[in-house]
Design a protein around this motif. Structure first.
Motif, PDB file in Angstrom:
ATOM      1  N   SER A  64       0.812  -1.204   0.000  1.00 35.09           N
ATOM      2  CA  SER A  64       0.000   0.000   0.000  1.00 35.09           C
ATOM      3  C   SER A  64       0.856   1.269   0.000  1.00 35.09           C
TER       4      SER A  64
ATOM      5  N   ASN B  91       2.554   8.948  -6.839  1.00 34.42           N
ATOM      6  CA  ASN B  91       2.924  10.348  -6.707  1.00 34.42           C
ATOM      7  C   ASN B  91       4.182  10.751  -7.461  1.00 34.42           C
TER       8      ASN B  91
ATOM      9  N   THR C 291     -11.511  20.841  -9.568  1.00 36.14           N
ATOM     10  CA  THR C 291     -10.830  20.937  -8.272  1.00 36.14           C
ATOM     11  C   THR C 291      -9.749  19.878  -8.114  1.00 36.14           C
TER      12      THR C 291
ATOM     13  N   ALA D  86     -11.814  13.989  -5.804  1.00 35.25           N
ATOM     14  CA  ALA D  86     -12.497  12.806  -6.317  1.00 35.25           C
ATOM     15  C   ALA D  86     -13.277  12.130  -5.203  1.00 35.25           C
TER      16      ALA D  86
ATOM     17  N   LEU E 186     -14.265   8.507  -4.347  1.00 39.92           N
ATOM     18  CA  LEU E 186     -13.962   7.145  -4.757  1.00 39.92           C
ATOM     19  C   LEU E 186     -14.878   6.188  -4.002  1.00 39.92           C
TER      20      LEU E 186
ATOM     21  N   MET F 176       2.687  13.887  -8.556  1.00 43.44           N
ATOM     22  CA  MET F 176       1.702  14.803  -7.999  1.00 43.44           C
ATOM     23  C   MET F 176       1.100  14.191  -6.736  1.00 43.44           C
ATOM     24  N   LYS F 177       1.129  14.956  -5.676  1.00 40.45           N
ATOM     25  CA  LYS F 177       0.618  14.459  -4.404  1.00 40.45           C
ATOM     26  C   LYS F 177      -0.749  15.059  -4.143  1.00 40.45           C
ATOM     27  N   ARG F 178      -1.684  14.207  -3.788  1.00 43.44           N
ATOM     28  CA  ARG F 178      -3.019  14.694  -3.409  1.00 43.44           C
ATOM     29  C   ARG F 178      -3.367  14.144  -2.040  1.00 43.44           C
TER      30      ARG F 178
ATOM     31  N   LYS G 222      -5.392  12.228   0.481  1.00 39.65           N
ATOM     32  CA  LYS G 222      -6.387  11.151   0.441  1.00 39.65           C
ATOM     33  C   LYS G 222      -7.031  11.007   1.815  1.00 39.65           C
TER      34      LYS G 222
ATOM     35  N   ALA H 159     -17.998  14.250   2.933  1.00 40.02           N
ATOM     36  CA  ALA H 159     -17.181  13.654   1.865  1.00 40.02           C
ATOM     37  C   ALA H 159     -17.180  14.553   0.626  1.00 40.02           C
TER      38      ALA H 159
ATOM     39  N   ARG I 221     -14.101  16.553  -1.165  1.00 42.34           N
ATOM     40  CA  ARG I 221     -13.821  16.391  -2.590  1.00 42.34           C
ATOM     41  C   ARG I 221     -13.757  17.756  -3.274  1.00 42.34           C
ATOM     42  N   ASP I 222     -14.732  18.608  -2.954  1.00 47.49           N
ATOM     43  CA  ASP I 222     -14.749  19.926  -3.581  1.00 47.49           C
ATOM     44  C   ASP I 222     -13.555  20.774  -3.166  1.00 47.49           C
TER      45      ASP I 222
ATOM     46  N   GLY J 190     -10.708  19.588  -3.225  1.00 53.84           N
ATOM     47  CA  GLY J 190      -9.587  19.056  -3.998  1.00 53.84           C
ATOM     48  C   GLY J 190      -8.984  17.774  -3.433  1.00 53.84           C
ATOM     49  N   MET J 191      -9.653  17.166  -2.467  1.00 52.25           N
ATOM     50  CA  MET J 191      -9.102  15.929  -1.898  1.00 52.25           C
ATOM     51  C   MET J 191      -9.684  14.696  -2.587  1.00 52.25           C
ATOM     52  N   GLU J 192      -8.948  13.603  -2.471  1.00 55.19           N
ATOM     53  CA  GLU J 192      -9.461  12.325  -2.963  1.00 55.19           C
ATOM     54  C   GLU J 192     -10.085  11.588  -1.776  1.00 55.19           C
ATOM     55  N   VAL J 193     -11.391  11.403  -1.860  1.00 53.83           N
ATOM     56  CA  VAL J 193     -12.128  10.861  -0.716  1.00 53.83           C
ATOM     57  C   VAL J 193     -12.553   9.424  -0.994  1.00 53.83           C
ATOM     58  N   ILE J 194     -12.127   8.532  -0.136  1.00 49.77           N
ATOM     59  CA  ILE J 194     -12.587   7.150  -0.260  1.00 49.77           C
ATOM     60  C   ILE J 194     -13.748   6.971   0.688  1.00 49.77           C
TER      61      ILE J 194
ATOM     62  N   GLU K  90      -5.749   1.605   1.272  1.00 49.87           N
ATOM     63  CA  GLU K  90      -5.820   2.836   0.484  1.00 49.87           C
ATOM     64  C   GLU K  90      -4.700   3.805   0.855  1.00 49.87           C
ATOM     65  N   ASP K  91      -4.004   3.526   1.920  1.00 47.30           N
ATOM     66  CA  ASP K  91      -2.930   4.394   2.403  1.00 47.30           C
ATOM     67  C   ASP K  91      -3.356   5.862   2.447  1.00 47.30           C
TER      68      ASP K  91
END
Ligand SMILES: Nc1nc2c(ncn2[C@@H]2O[C@H](COP(=O)(O)OP(=O)(O)OP(=O)(O)O)[C@@H](O)[C@H]2O)c(=O)[nH]1
Ligand SMILES: [Mg+2]
Lengths: 289, 130
Positions: A14, A22, A81, A84, A86, B1-3, B5, B24, B28-29, B31-35, B53-54
């Motif tokens: 992971s 990245n 933005t 996402a 997921l 590119m780092k986002r 999570k 959530a 996301r809005d 700019g984050m990646e939301v699981i 998902e780390d």
């Protein structure tokens, strides 16, 4: 570290995937440090909401009885933005519970084609770390998810009744991809008609491919689908066509990197050199074949 | 590119995920990646999702009243799995004295029902930037 250990060490897998996602050159280094290994990639694509995740969940569970199995599920990033949502894990109840299966979500991060920029590296890393089977669920954009054909050894196209008409399907060109077709939601009205029409469209375009009706909620038809996928992969192995698939995967991995570099800023010398390396490797690969 | 999570999870038995979904979407809005894992997750499943998902940070939405037990379980499992460096925040209807206890236990932040979304987003950004 032995291969088996690495596969079983989900934390290491992971964390390494994050580094791969990245940074492209880090990804390259990590993959280069692991030995090449044979593994299979199954792509799952199709209209939004057709049941790709639910189906992938069941297929992965069946696969995991014999093979070390991983899933990468891709959902779209917002072009505005970069954020996402997921949500594929919600529909992967069995796989996310299983101790055997590794499930990872990825955002498409601006890449068109239903995949994610680092997907090739992520898949290759999983393969080299000891996974035998990697399922990749693409974004359900409904259009031009053709990239999956370059990544996967076998592509499953998931359709479902009530999601749009034939014209849309044909316009989207989505019937042009896929090695196996699943008409999911067979419990809903219109499923068998959709299967018949799909068969007719395929026949017209001279492609005779298996079409299977499934219900990914109660599992009907899923075992048969699993067997078809296994059979298709087995045939690729026996005929040796799998080698061509693997070569193509590497070619497109390199091309994908080239594309990423061009989108960045390749005026720097280092970038230019990186760019050249990918191109040269692809020429070598093409010359060899 | 780092986002960034973020995992947004709903451990426990209550069946309301409106609040979790709203948070959530706000993340996301931003700019984050939301699981998002959906309803009725066990502590095991939540920690497993965070591990596979780390994610950089974990959010738990708990409305069932069982927040003390759930948080303790999640934090212990995280330690056991070697991911206890990830910050955890909690949202839900939580009495002030419990919130204090949770923070002592290692929960980074507790957000009550009226918390403005912006405050949640800013607080998460701050925690991840550290
Ligand atoms: N009736 C019925 N519903 C199904 C079936 N398979 C999946 N669904 C439902 O269809 C909805 C979408 O399923 P998903 O598996 O999330 O579909 P998906 O193609 O992965 O969706 P995206 O990733 O958002 O494109 C969910 O509500 C499922 O419960 C089926 O065989 N029959
Ligand atoms: Mg899905």
């Amino acid at each position: 570290m032995s291969e088996r250990l690495f596969y079983a060490n989900q934390l290491a897998i992971s964390r390494t995937l994050t580094r791969i996602e990245n940074d492209r050159s880090v990804a390259r280094e990590i993959i280069g440090s692991l030995e090449e290994r044979d593994y299979h990639v199954v792509g799952i694509t199709g209209s939004p909401g057709a049941g790709k995740s639910t189906l992938t969940d069941r297929l992965a569970l069946l696969s995991s009885k014999e093979k070390r199995t991983a899933i990468i599920a891709i959902d779209p990033s917002s072009p505005f933005t970069g954020g996402a949502f997921l949500g594929d894990r919600i529909r992967m109840k069995s796989s996310t519970k299983s101790e055997e299966i590794f499930v990872r979500s990825m955002a498409s991060r601006g890449k068109v084609g239903g995949l994610s920029p680092s997907i090739y590296d992520a898949v290759e890393f999983l393969g080299r770390s000891g996974f035998d089977r990697v399922f990749v669920e693409t974004v359900g954009a409904g259009q031009s998810e053709t990239d999956i054909e370059n990544l996967a050894d076998v592509v499953l196209l998931v359709l479902a009744p009530g999601l749009g008409d034939d014209v849309q399907t044909m316009k989207a060109g989505i019937m042009e991809i896929g090695d196996i077709f699943a008409v999911n939601k067979m419990d809903l009205p219109g499923a068998s008609q959709l299967a018949t029409r799909t068969g007719a469209i395929l026949e017209m375009s001279g492609r005779e491919l298996p079409i299977i009706l499934t219900n990914s909620i109660n599992g009907q038809g899923v075992e048969e689908l699993h067997n078809l996928i296994e059979k298709a992969l087995g045939e690729l192995d026996i005929s040796g066509a799998i080698e061509e698939k693997r070569r193509r995967r590497t070619l497109y991995n390199n091309l994908n990197s080239v594309y990423q570099i061009i989108k960045e800023d390749f005026s720097e010398n280092a970038k230019l050199e990186e760019l050249m390396n990918y191109l040269l490797e692809n020429r070598r690969l093409s010359d060899e074949s | 590119m780092k986002r960034v999570k973020v995992l947004v999870a709903k451990p426990g038995l209550d069946g309301h995920d409106r609040g979790a979904k709203v948070v959530a979407m706000a993340l996301r809005d931003a700019g984050m990646e939301v699981i998002y894992t959906g309803l009725r997750q066990s502590a095991d499943e939540v920690v497993k999702a965070a591990l596979q998902e780390d994610v950089d940070i974990i959010g738990l939405s708990i409305l069932s009243g069982a927040h003390m037990r759930i948080c303790e379980k999640v934090l212990n499992l995280m330690k056991e799995k070697g991911i206890d460096e990830k910050p955890v925040f909690v949202g839900g209807i939580i009495p002030a004295e419990d919130a204090l206890e949770l923070k002592k236990m290692g929960i980074l932040e507790v957000f009550g029902p009226g918390t403005p979304l912006k405050a949640i987003v800013d607080s998460i950004k701050g925690a991840v930037d550290k």
